[in-house]
Design a protein around this motif. Structure first.
Motif, mmCIF file in Angstrom:
data_model
loop_
_atom_site.group_PDB
_atom_site.id
_atom_site.type_symbol
_atom_site.label_atom_id
_atom_site.label_comp_id
_atom_site.label_asym_id
_atom_site.label_seq_id
_atom_site.Cartn_x
_atom_site.Cartn_y
_atom_site.Cartn_z
ATOM 1 N N THR A 40 0.865 -1.042 -0.042
ATOM 2 C CA THR A 40 -0.111 0.036 0.094
ATOM 3 C C THR A 40 0.936 1.132 0.146
ATOM 4 O O THR A 40 2.014 1.143 0.664
ATOM 5 C CB THR A 40 -0.816 0.082 1.224
ATOM 6 N N ILE A 72 3.629 -1.451 3.860
ATOM 7 C CA ILE A 72 3.226 0.015 3.345
ATOM 8 C C ILE A 72 4.533 0.730 2.911
ATOM 9 O O ILE A 72 5.765 0.385 3.478
ATOM 10 C CB ILE A 72 2.784 1.049 4.265
ATOM 11 N N THR A 117 3.126 -2.103 -6.245
ATOM 12 C CA THR A 117 2.190 -1.680 -5.533
ATOM 13 C C THR A 117 0.646 -2.295 -6.038
ATOM 14 O O THR A 117 0.538 -3.106 -6.874
ATOM 15 C CB THR A 117 1.787 -0.066 -5.830
ATOM 16 N N TYR A 118 -0.505 -1.823 -5.214
ATOM 17 C CA TYR A 118 -1.765 -2.741 -5.630
ATOM 18 C C TYR A 118 -2.534 -2.124 -6.592
ATOM 19 O O TYR A 118 -3.407 -2.700 -7.440
ATOM 20 C CB TYR A 118 -2.571 -2.667 -4.305
ATOM 21 N N GLY A 123 -5.747 0.992 -2.284
ATOM 22 C CA GLY A 123 -4.307 0.559 -1.906
ATOM 23 C C GLY A 123 -3.340 1.825 -2.083
ATOM 24 O O GLY A 123 -1.922 1.824 -2.121
ATOM 25 N N ARG A 124 -4.006 3.302 -1.881
ATOM 26 C CA ARG A 124 -3.140 4.342 -2.070
ATOM 27 C C ARG A 124 -3.886 5.404 -1.137
ATOM 28 O O ARG A 124 -5.068 5.491 -0.999
ATOM 29 C CB ARG A 124 -3.029 5.104 -3.411
ATOM 30 N N PHE A 241 -4.261 1.591 8.228
ATOM 31 C CA PHE A 241 -3.802 0.464 7.597
ATOM 32 C C PHE A 241 -3.363 -0.792 8.431
ATOM 33 O O PHE A 241 -2.888 -1.729 8.147
ATOM 34 C CB PHE A 241 -2.523 0.687 7.293
#
Length: 241
Positions: A40, A72, A117-118, A123-124, A241
């Motif tokens: 993330t 993360i 990354t997702y 995911g951000r 998170f």
């Protein structure tokens, strides 16, 4: 202090067409970083402040060690000086919209290319304090499919901010963490005048609740400084998170 694996922080510069300049980035990778995992991405405006005053990298190390948060990567976007910060972060700043386009159209594709990354909104996250929180909120309202989570520490709130929230129709896409200090009643702004941050933040909070955003809100006993934002970061990262 317990000893635990330390992540690394890289300095990287990327060219921005939107801003017509090179943008410095500070990128925190966890100690256990591996291209085999997915991460993330947390993008912090006031990036240098979050690393130096907020010690966000150390907090992440600690939380990751105890598996209290998901994997993360933290990307800090520093400002050059106070004037530059106002130009990019303030809703009336002449580079405000260009900075938001930089985040969505240049920074995100760069991070998705370079890191595992997702590649989706949830995911951000965008994070910021004061004006840095303001621009984070404005960016997420413009690009809710790109940025799905928000950490707002004492945002500056004016009518353009409340109007943007009022007009927003996809509350389910944004997960928001929002704090303000009970002592933030006369905050010295960049322009030199004193402003009440508490009242507009309370109004913003009612608006978030009314529009049914997935939402966490708290008022801390303190004023508009890192003395209070720094200790709040652990809870912010844990709850987000």
């Amino acid at each position: 202090m317990m000893d635990y694996p330390r992540g690394s922080i890289q300095d990287i510069a990327i060219k921005s067409k939107e801003l017509g300049e090179e943008v410095e980035l500070l990128i925190y990778l966890p100690a256990s970083f591996s291209p085999l995992y997915k991460y993330t991405v947390v993008i912090a405006q006031d990036g240098k402040d979050y690393f130096q005053l907020g010690r966000v990298g150390r907090i992440a190390d600690e939380l990751l060690k105890d598996k209290e948060i998901e994997n993360i990567i933290i990307v800090g976007v520093p400002y050059k000086n106070v004037k530059d910060r106002w130009k990019k972060y303030h809703p009336d700043g002449e580079q405000h919209n260009a900075y938001i386009r930089f985040l969505a159209h240049e920074l995100v594709p760069y991070l998705d290319r370079e890191f595992p990354t997702y590649q989706m909104g949830m995911g951000r996250a965008l994070m910021g304090d004061s004006l840095a929180a303001t621009v984070s909120l404005m960016a997420a309202l413009q690009y809710p499919n790109t940025f799905g989570r928000l950490i707002l520490q004492s945002p500056y709130v004016d009518t353009s901010v409340t109007e943007a929230v009022q007009e927003f129709t996809q509350a389910h896409l944004l997960n928001i963490y929002h704090v303000i200090g009970k002592g933030e009643t006369s905050v010295k702004t960049t322009g030199g005048e004193e402003k009440d941050f508490l009242t507009p933040n309370r109004e913003l909070s009612s608006l978030f609740k009314q529009k049914q955003f997935p939402y966490f809100y708290d008022e801390f006993d303190g004023n508009h400084t890192w003395t209070y934002w720094q200790p709040d970061l652990k809870r912010a990262l844990k709850s987000m998170f």
